[in-house]
Write an enzyme that holds these catalytic residues in place. Structure first.
Site, mmCIF file in Angstrom:
data_model
loop_
_atom_site.group_PDB
_atom_site.id
_atom_site.type_symbol
_atom_site.label_atom_id
_atom_site.label_comp_id
_atom_site.label_asym_id
_atom_site.label_seq_id
_atom_site.Cartn_x
_atom_site.Cartn_y
_atom_site.Cartn_z
ATOM 1 N N ALA A 179 -1.762 -40.388 -25.361
ATOM 2 C CA ALA A 179 -2.626 -40.392 -26.539
ATOM 3 C C ALA A 179 -4.087 -40.379 -26.108
ATOM 4 O O ALA A 179 -4.498 -41.129 -25.231
ATOM 5 C CB ALA A 179 -2.338 -41.624 -27.390
ATOM 6 N N GLU A 185 -14.353 -10.719 -26.581
ATOM 7 C CA GLU A 185 -13.490 -10.431 -25.437
ATOM 8 C C GLU A 185 -12.043 -10.271 -25.885
ATOM 9 O O GLU A 185 -11.134 -10.197 -25.067
ATOM 10 C CB GLU A 185 -13.597 -11.531 -24.381
ATOM 11 C CG GLU A 185 -13.215 -12.923 -24.855
ATOM 12 C CD GLU A 185 -13.181 -13.941 -23.727
ATOM 13 O OE1 GLU A 185 -12.206 -13.907 -22.948
ATOM 14 O OE2 GLU A 185 -14.111 -14.746 -23.627
ATOM 15 N N CYS A 214 -17.259 -15.149 -22.904
ATOM 16 C CA CYS A 214 -17.836 -15.784 -24.096
ATOM 17 C C CYS A 214 -19.313 -15.467 -24.300
ATOM 18 O O CYS A 214 -19.943 -16.006 -25.221
ATOM 19 C CB CYS A 214 -17.661 -17.299 -24.011
ATOM 20 S SG CYS A 214 -15.960 -17.819 -23.721
ATOM 21 N N ASN A 270 -1.808 -27.042 -19.791
ATOM 22 C CA ASN A 270 -2.994 -27.872 -19.989
ATOM 23 C C ASN A 270 -4.109 -27.191 -20.768
ATOM 24 O O ASN A 270 -4.904 -27.858 -21.431
ATOM 25 C CB ASN A 270 -3.547 -28.321 -18.625
ATOM 26 C CG ASN A 270 -2.626 -29.301 -17.926
ATOM 27 O OD1 ASN A 270 -1.827 -29.969 -18.576
ATOM 28 N ND2 ASN A 270 -2.721 -29.381 -16.604
ATOM 29 N N THR A 314 -7.279 -26.086 -25.660
ATOM 30 C CA THR A 314 -8.686 -25.678 -25.665
ATOM 31 C C THR A 314 -8.874 -24.318 -26.331
ATOM 32 O O THR A 314 -9.917 -23.695 -26.188
ATOM 33 C CB THR A 314 -9.269 -25.640 -24.233
ATOM 34 O OG1 THR A 314 -8.601 -24.615 -23.477
ATOM 35 C CG2 THR A 314 -9.084 -26.975 -23.539
ATOM 36 N N SER A 327 -14.054 -23.417 -13.170
ATOM 37 C CA SER A 327 -14.806 -22.881 -14.301
ATOM 38 C C SER A 327 -15.815 -23.898 -14.831
ATOM 39 O O SER A 327 -16.941 -23.546 -15.193
ATOM 40 C CB SER A 327 -13.849 -22.443 -15.421
ATOM 41 O OG SER A 327 -14.532 -21.670 -16.382
ATOM 42 N N HIS A 373 -22.565 -23.562 -25.730
ATOM 43 C CA HIS A 373 -21.221 -22.991 -25.700
ATOM 44 C C HIS A 373 -20.249 -24.142 -25.466
ATOM 45 O O HIS A 373 -20.468 -24.984 -24.598
ATOM 46 C CB HIS A 373 -21.094 -21.949 -24.592
ATOM 47 C CG HIS A 373 -19.690 -21.487 -24.376
ATOM 48 N ND1 HIS A 373 -18.937 -20.927 -25.386
ATOM 49 C CD2 HIS A 373 -18.880 -21.541 -23.284
ATOM 50 C CE1 HIS A 373 -17.731 -20.650 -24.923
ATOM 51 N NE2 HIS A 373 -17.675 -21.003 -23.658
ATOM 52 N N ASN A 409 -12.456 -23.521 -29.552
ATOM 53 C CA ASN A 409 -13.352 -22.578 -28.887
ATOM 54 C C ASN A 409 -13.240 -21.191 -29.512
ATOM 55 O O ASN A 409 -12.175 -20.580 -29.490
ATOM 56 C CB ASN A 409 -12.998 -22.521 -27.393
ATOM 57 C CG ASN A 409 -14.023 -21.771 -26.572
ATOM 58 O OD1 ASN A 409 -14.974 -21.210 -27.098
ATOM 59 N ND2 ASN A 409 -13.822 -21.768 -25.267
ATOM 60 N N SER A 417 -17.703 -16.722 -18.730
ATOM 61 C CA SER A 417 -17.123 -16.718 -17.388
ATOM 62 C C SER A 417 -17.267 -15.362 -16.726
ATOM 63 O O SER A 417 -17.436 -14.339 -17.376
ATOM 64 C CB SER A 417 -15.646 -17.115 -17.459
ATOM 65 O OG SER A 417 -15.511 -18.467 -17.840
#
Length: 456
Positions: free
Chosen positions: A35, A86, A118, A156, A160, A210, A259, A336, A370
């Site tokens: 959590a 992109e 981005c 993972n 995002t 990154s 960003h 994002n 990136s």
């Protein structure tokens, strides 16, 4: 000879995000992680997404058509249109060309698409501003569309993701003025995040690398910006927050937008800028409690050093809540938007902060893509942004969305995976979930031509 345009910047903003989201608390449970891993560790609350009924063409059509309608913009008054994305559906045909159907007989519109992770939306903004400043300008306004659908393979990185698009009207006599000449840019070759597999919507990502690239780019772009600003040295660099004993260089920005791959990274990045101020003026009373050994720390070590991070996050905590938190309300609730991310941050700021607290204020903005490309720039609010805030109406629009369980989100990710690059295809997603005024995909024919409808 007629006078050149003045106060060039953003005259109107439209923001689109899908009508459904997945709650990150529920996603933590579904993914079987501890959590708070997504909600606290990443700073994410909810995540926007779409099924196979929506794509980058429908996003861009919706954002642009709503911009034209909600601000009563004559399509003939647009002379430049560029798209930053992109999310590619075609290796040749631009998203901009798809948008031309919104402009009727006005076929004299410059601009195409600009692509670099981005960063494409920011480059499109620069191109639009440059066009208005140039001898090619014909007196009309420009539109920039920045948006993406951010998807990741299971693992993972999936929490995002996000989805959305921003449309900006750019021209002279704007209430959100791009400060002339004040840009700092950093470009490098890096394989931190890239999409070499055109058969998939998913990127290849080296997450820790990154984040390191992002931090280096922030440092370099901010330094380049400060150098440009110092060269101007025309008395406009005054500090509007704090007195002589509490102010830092960071205080010359009343608000900031970044960003936002994750909102936690934004918080760390704002603190990183204060670290720059410390290195420039470590003897300032502001930094009296900072451990002196941080001044001489090796640069590479400083990028990941937890003492540096914690020290300056603590020092910026109050300022972050006041100056940056308003600009991440879209990011924490939608995720994002890639190219749209930093510009949705600006939209969030305009929508959340009262107009009276914005007039005359400076906004710093950091854009990162990136691969890599990054810029630091600034705007000044020069008049009322009430109209923009009213049109955006972000808080209530976020509140009116529909939550779906993580199981459904997972199924829709699989559905998009199956639909990607298909021809002779009818989307399977439910159009009833789409809000009125939104474009959606109805068919892909046997020649890959895509057909859309507008939800009534």
């Amino acid at each position: 000879m007629s006078s050149r345009p003045q106060n060039i910047g953003i005259k109107a903003i439209e923001l689109y995000f899908p009508s459904q989201y997945v709650d990150q608390v529920e996603l933590e449970k579904f993914d079987g992680v501890s959590a708070g891993k997504y909600t606290i560790g990443l700073g994410q609350t909810k995540m926007s997404f779409c099924d196979d009924r929506e794509d980058i063409y429908s996003f861009a059509l919706t954002a642009t058509s709503k911009l034209l309608k909600n601000y009563n913009i004559d399509p003939n008054s647009i002379g430049f249109l560029e798209v930053g994305t992109e999310t590619l559906l075609d290796k040749s045909k631009s998203v901009k060309s798809v948008l031309m159907q919104l402009f009727g007989d006005n076929t004299n519109i410059e601009g195409v698409d600009t692509i670099n992770a981005c960063y494409g939306g920011t480059n499109a903004v620069f191109n639009a501003i440059n066009w208005v400043e140039s001898s090619a300008w014909d007196g009309r306004d420009a539109i920039v569309v920045a948006g993406d659908i951010a998807l990741y393979a299971k693992g993972n990185a999936r929490p995002t993701g996000g989805a959305g698009a921003v449309a900006l009207l750019i021209g002279p006599n704007a209430p959100i003025v791009a400060e002339p000449g004040l840009r700092g840019t950093y470009m490098q070759h890096a394989y931190d995040f890239y999409k070499p597999d055109l058969t998939s919507e998913y990127p290849y990502v080296d997450g820790h690398y990154s984040v390191n690239c992002y931090s280096k780019a922030l440092d370099a772009a901010y330094r380049a910006y400060c150098k440009r600003e110092a060269k101007q040295a025309n008395g406009t660099n005054g500090v509007t927050n704090g007195d002589a004993s509490t102010k830092t260089g960071l205080d010359r920005f009343d608000y900031m937008a970044f960003h936002s791959p994750t909102c936690k990274l934004v918080q760390k990045s704002y603190a990183r800028l204060l670290y720059h101020d410390y290195l420039a003026n470590a003897d300032s009373p502001v930094f009296a409690e900072v451990a002196p050994e941080l001044r001489d720390m090796d640069y590479e070590k400083s990028l990941t050093d937890k003492v540096v991070e914690k020290t300056f996050m603590t020092l910026t905590k109050k300022r972050f809540q006041e100056r940056v938190n308003p600009a991440i309300q879209v990011a924490t609730n939608c995720g994002n938007m890639y190219c749209g991310s930093v510009w949705s941050g600006l939209a969030s700021l305009i929508s959340v902060v009262d107009n009276k607290d914005l007039e005359g204020k400076r906004i710093g903005l950091f854009s990162y893509g990136s691969g890599l490309a990054a810029s630091f720039l600034s705007f000044r609010i020069n008049g009322s942004v009430d109209k923009i805030s009213d049109v955006l109406n972000i808080p209530s629009r976020l509140e009116s969305r529909r939550a779906v369980p993580p199981e459904t989100y997972d199924q829709m990710c699989d559905l998009r995976k199956q639909a990607h690059l298909q021809k002779d295809y009818t989307p399977k997603g439910d159009p009833s979930t789409i809000l009125p005024g939104t474009y959606y995909l109805t068919k892909v024919d046997d020649m890959f031509k895509r057909e859309y409808a507008i939800k009534e």
